[in-house]
Write a protein that holds these residues in place. Structure first.
Motif, PDB file in Angstrom:
ATOM      1  N   GLY A 280       0.817  -1.216   0.000  1.00 30.93           N
ATOM      2  CA  GLY A 280       0.000   0.000   0.000  1.00 30.93           C
ATOM      3  C   GLY A 280       0.846   1.258   0.000  1.00 30.93           C
ATOM      4  N   VAL A 281       1.908   1.263   0.789  1.00 29.70           N
ATOM      5  CA  VAL A 281       2.819   2.411   0.849  1.00 29.70           C
ATOM      6  C   VAL A 281       3.510   2.598  -0.496  1.00 29.70           C
ATOM      7  N   ARG A 282       3.966   1.511  -1.104  1.00 32.03           N
ATOM      8  CA  ARG A 282       4.645   1.582  -2.396  1.00 32.03           C
ATOM      9  C   ARG A 282       3.701   2.136  -3.459  1.00 32.03           C
ATOM     10  N   ALA A 283       2.439   1.708  -3.460  1.00 28.36           N
ATOM     11  CA  ALA A 283       1.464   2.197  -4.431  1.00 28.36           C
ATOM     12  C   ALA A 283       1.184   3.681  -4.212  1.00 28.36           C
ATOM     13  N   CYS A 284       1.065   4.102  -2.959  1.00 24.49           N
ATOM     14  CA  CYS A 284       0.827   5.517  -2.668  1.00 24.49           C
ATOM     15  C   CYS A 284       2.004   6.374  -3.101  1.00 24.49           C
ATOM     16  N   SER A 285       3.223   5.889  -2.890  1.00 20.93           N
ATOM     17  CA  SER A 285       4.391   6.680  -3.275  1.00 20.93           C
ATOM     18  C   SER A 285       4.492   6.791  -4.796  1.00 20.93           C
ATOM     19  N   LYS A 286       4.118   5.740  -5.519  1.00 18.82           N
ATOM     20  CA  LYS A 286       4.151   5.809  -6.980  1.00 18.82           C
ATOM     21  C   LYS A 286       3.093   6.778  -7.484  1.00 18.82           C
TER      22      LYS A 286
ATOM     23  N   THR B 241     -11.299   2.402  -9.703  1.00 12.28           N
ATOM     24  CA  THR B 241     -10.764   1.732 -10.881  1.00 12.28           C
ATOM     25  C   THR B 241      -9.568   0.870 -10.490  1.00 12.28           C
ATOM     26  N   TRP B 242      -9.442  -0.289 -11.119  1.00  9.60           N
ATOM     27  CA  TRP B 242      -8.405  -1.267 -10.800  1.00  9.60           C
ATOM     28  C   TRP B 242      -7.587  -1.568 -12.046  1.00  9.60           C
ATOM     29  N   PHE B 243      -6.261  -1.469 -11.927  1.00  4.05           N
ATOM     30  CA  PHE B 243      -5.343  -1.802 -13.013  1.00  4.05           C
ATOM     31  C   PHE B 243      -4.523  -3.013 -12.591  1.00  4.05           C
ATOM     32  N   ASN B 244      -4.520  -4.059 -13.404  1.00  2.00           N
ATOM     33  CA  ASN B 244      -3.792  -5.273 -13.091  1.00  2.00           C
ATOM     34  C   ASN B 244      -2.313  -5.110 -13.447  1.00  2.00           C
ATOM     35  N   ASN B 245      -1.534  -6.174 -13.347  1.00  2.78           N
ATOM     36  CA  ASN B 245      -0.099  -6.137 -13.605  1.00  2.78           C
ATOM     37  C   ASN B 245       0.230  -5.626 -15.007  1.00  2.78           C
ATOM     38  N   TYR B 246       1.225  -4.771 -15.075  1.00  2.00           N
ATOM     39  CA  TYR B 246       1.835  -4.295 -16.318  1.00  2.00           C
ATOM     40  C   TYR B 246       0.883  -3.557 -17.251  1.00  2.00           C
ATOM     41  N   CYS B 247      -0.091  -2.859 -16.698  1.00  2.00           N
ATOM     42  CA  CYS B 247      -0.933  -1.981 -17.515  1.00  2.00           C
ATOM     43  C   CYS B 247      -0.181  -0.667 -17.720  1.00  2.00           C
ATOM     44  N   SER B 248      -0.403  -0.045 -18.870  1.00  2.00           N
ATOM     45  CA  SER B 248       0.182   1.279 -19.094  1.00  2.00           C
ATOM     46  C   SER B 248      -0.833   2.170 -19.790  1.00  2.00           C
TER      47      SER B 248
ATOM     48  N   PHE C 244      -3.591  -0.114  -8.367  1.00  2.76           N
ATOM     49  CA  PHE C 244      -2.807  -0.631  -9.481  1.00  2.76           C
ATOM     50  C   PHE C 244      -1.753  -1.578  -8.948  1.00  2.76           C
ATOM     51  N   ARG C 245      -1.441  -2.571  -9.768  1.00  4.99           N
ATOM     52  CA  ARG C 245      -0.474  -3.588  -9.371  1.00  4.99           C
ATOM     53  C   ARG C 245       0.871  -3.299 -10.004  1.00  4.99           C
ATOM     54  N   LYS C 246       1.811  -4.210  -9.828  1.00  4.48           N
ATOM     55  CA  LYS C 246       3.189  -3.980 -10.274  1.00  4.48           C
ATOM     56  C   LYS C 246       3.262  -3.726 -11.782  1.00  4.48           C
ATOM     57  N   GLY C 247       4.198  -2.887 -12.153  1.00  7.15           N
ATOM     58  CA  GLY C 247       4.442  -2.605 -13.554  1.00  7.15           C
ATOM     59  C   GLY C 247       3.516  -1.573 -14.166  1.00  7.15           C
ATOM     60  N   PHE C 248       2.683  -0.904 -13.360  1.00  8.14           N
ATOM     61  CA  PHE C 248       1.770   0.114 -13.879  1.00  8.14           C
ATOM     62  C   PHE C 248       2.550   1.361 -14.273  1.00  8.14           C
ATOM     63  N   ILE C 249       2.268   1.899 -15.462  1.00  7.97           N
ATOM     64  CA  ILE C 249       2.998   3.063 -15.967  1.00  7.97           C
ATOM     65  C   ILE C 249       2.016   4.078 -16.545  1.00  7.97           C
ATOM     66  N   ILE C 250       2.271   5.357 -16.287  1.00 11.72           N
ATOM     67  CA  ILE C 250       1.503   6.447 -16.884  1.00 11.72           C
ATOM     68  C   ILE C 250       2.475   7.354 -17.631  1.00 11.72           C
TER      69      ILE C 250
END
Length: 82
Positions: A14-20, A60-67, A40-46
């Motif tokens: 949760g902390v890692r997601a908030c910092s990203k 909204t939910w983004f699974n692994n490696y969505c961009s 969002f899960r790992k590998g999410f890029i904007i």
């Protein structure tokens, strides 16, 4: 002990997601609007171009490696799953 490690791991994620998300808000400023409860899960890029505007609705939910690559305008509504 397994339960404690599991809870700790969840808190760290949760902390890692908030910092990203904080990084993206600092990087793109007003060009990025994110609703409450977005996950969002790992590998999410904007990526947002200098003329782009990205809006992501609540829940909204983004699974692994969505961009998301936004060159003009993208609006994602509420409660979507990617």
């Amino acid at each position: 002990m397994y339960t404690v490690l599991s809870a700790t791991e969840k808190a760290f994620r949760g902390v890692r997601a908030c910092s990203k998300l904080a990084y993206y808000k600092l990087k793109y400023g007003s060009r990025l609007k994110v609703g409450k409860g977005v996950h969002f899960r790992k590998g999410f890029i904007i990526n947002i171009s200098k003329n782009g505007k990205l809006t992501i609705g609540d829940g909204t939910w983004f699974n692994n490696y969505c961009s998301i690559n936004c060159h003009d305008k993208i609006t994602i509504g509420r409660n979507n799953l990617f």
